[in-house]
Design an enzyme around this catalytic site. Structure first.
Site, PDB file in Angstrom:
ATOM      1  N   CYS A 106       0.603  -1.119   0.036  1.00  0.00           N
ATOM      2  CA  CYS A 106      -0.060   0.000  -0.084  1.00  0.00           C
ATOM      3  C   CYS A 106       0.923   1.306  -0.016  1.00  0.00           C
ATOM      4  CB  CYS A 106      -0.983   0.063   1.063  1.00  0.00           C
ATOM      5  SG  CYS A 106      -1.990  -1.170   1.247  1.00  0.00           S
ATOM      6  N   ASP A 107       0.354   2.187  -0.612  1.00  0.00           N
ATOM      7  CA  ASP A 107       0.967   3.635  -0.513  1.00  0.00           C
ATOM      8  C   ASP A 107      -0.053   4.732  -0.489  1.00  0.00           C
ATOM      9  OD1 ASP A 107       3.889   4.760  -0.437  1.00  0.00           O
ATOM     10  OD2 ASP A 107       2.731   6.051  -1.938  1.00  0.00           O
ATOM     11  N   SER A 108       0.224   5.910   0.086  1.00  0.00           N
ATOM     12  CA  SER A 108      -0.727   6.797   0.002  1.00  0.00           C
ATOM     13  C   SER A 108      -0.062   8.341  -0.234  1.00  0.00           C
ATOM     14  CB  SER A 108      -1.462   7.101   1.331  1.00  0.00           C
ATOM     15  OG  SER A 108      -2.163   5.878   1.557  1.00  0.00           O
ATOM     16  N   GLY A 143      -2.821   3.515  -3.036  1.00  0.00           N
ATOM     17  CA  GLY A 143      -2.863   2.508  -3.970  1.00  0.00           C
ATOM     18  C   GLY A 143      -2.636   1.131  -3.138  1.00  0.00           C
TER      19      GLY A 143
END
Length: 218
Positions: free
Chosen positions: A78-80, A115
Site C-alpha cells: 500500500c502507498d498513499s 494504492g
C-alpha cells in the site's frame, strides 16, 4: 477452494495505522517492510504514483518469501499520497515543510489516494486498485499548526495529517472511505480478494480473552 489451506497475509508496510486497521477488522497480518526508495518513482498523476509504489513494495517483499506447502500466502503493498493544488504530497521533508503545507491546506480540501497491490505468492496472480477520498481541512490557527507540527506526527504520514490520531480534529469531513485516509481501504481489500477468488472472511482470526492466542475462525 479458498478454505483448503490457511491463509497468511503479509503487509508490506511499516505503517502502524495500516496494521491496526487490519487487526480491528479481524485480520492479523505479518509485517515485512519493503525498503523501497519512494523517490525513484516520478509521475505527474497521484493515482499512478501511489499504485506504482504499492506494486514495488509488494514485489520487493514477494522476492523475500517462498511458497509454503501448508498455507497460502498473500502480500499486500500500500502507498498513499495527497493531491492538493495540482501537487503530489507524500511525507513532508521536515517540520518547516509540514508547516508550509498546513498553512496552505487549512480551510481547503484535497484528495487522498491510496494504492493497493495484492499478490498471491503461490500462483503469482495479483489484483490492484486505487481508493480515493476527498478530505476537507479545518481552518486552523497558526498556534494549532505550530503545536501539531511540533508533535512530530505530520512528519510521518502522507499529506502531513491523520484522521485517526492527533490530526483528527483538524479534518472537518471526508467524502469517501475513512480507511483510504488511514492508508488501507478495507472495502477495496475485500474486492481485491474476490478477484483472487478469496473472501475477506477467510482472513478473519479470533483472539481469545486476554489476547493470549490467535486462532483461525471457523
Amino acid at each position: 477452494m479458498p478454505d483448503v489451506m490457511p491463509l497468511r497475509l503479509v503487509l508490506a508496510s511499516a505503517s502502524p495505522a495500516r496494521r491496526k486497521s487490519l487487526q480491528a477488522a479481524g485480520i492479523e497480518p505479518d509485517v515485512l517492510v519493503s525498503g523501497v526508495d519512494e523517490s525513484l518513482v516520478v509521475t505527474e498523476r497521484a493515482e499512478d504514483l501511489c499504485l506504482e509504489l504499492a506494486r514495488l513494495k509488494a514485489q520487493a517483499v514477494l522476492t523475500r518469501l517462498r511458497p509454503a506447502d501448508d498455507q497460502r500466502t498473500l502480500v499486500l503493498g500500500c502507498d498513499s499520497v495527497l493531491a492538493f493544488d495540482g501537487e503530489i504530497l507524500g511525507k513532508p521533508a521536515d517540520a518547516a515543510d509540514a508547516t508550509r503545507r498546513w498553512e496552505r491546506m487549512r480551510g481547503r480540501s484535497g484528495v487522498l489516494h491510496s494504492g493497493h497491490c495484492l499478490i498471491d505468492v503461490e500462483g503469482g496472480s495479483r489484483a490492484e486498485a486505487v481508493a480515493s477520498t476527498v478530505v476537507h481541512f479545518a481552518d486552523i490557527s497558526d498556534h494549532e499548526v505550530a503545536t501539531y507540527v511540533g508533535t512530530g506526527e505530520p512528519l510521518a504520514v502522507a499529506g502531513a495529517f491523520t484522521i485517526d490520531g492527533l490530526g483528527g480534529p483538524f479534518v472537518e469531513r471526508i467524502e469517501g472511505d475513512p480507511g483510504t485516509v488511514v492508508g488501507l481501504s478495507l472495502p477495496l481489500l475485500r474486492r481485491l480478494l474476490a478477484e483472487l477468488d478469496l473472501r475477506i472472511t477467510d482472513l478473519w482470526t479470533k483472539v481469545a480473552p486476554g489476547n493470549q492466542t490467535v486462532e483461525p475462525l471457523g
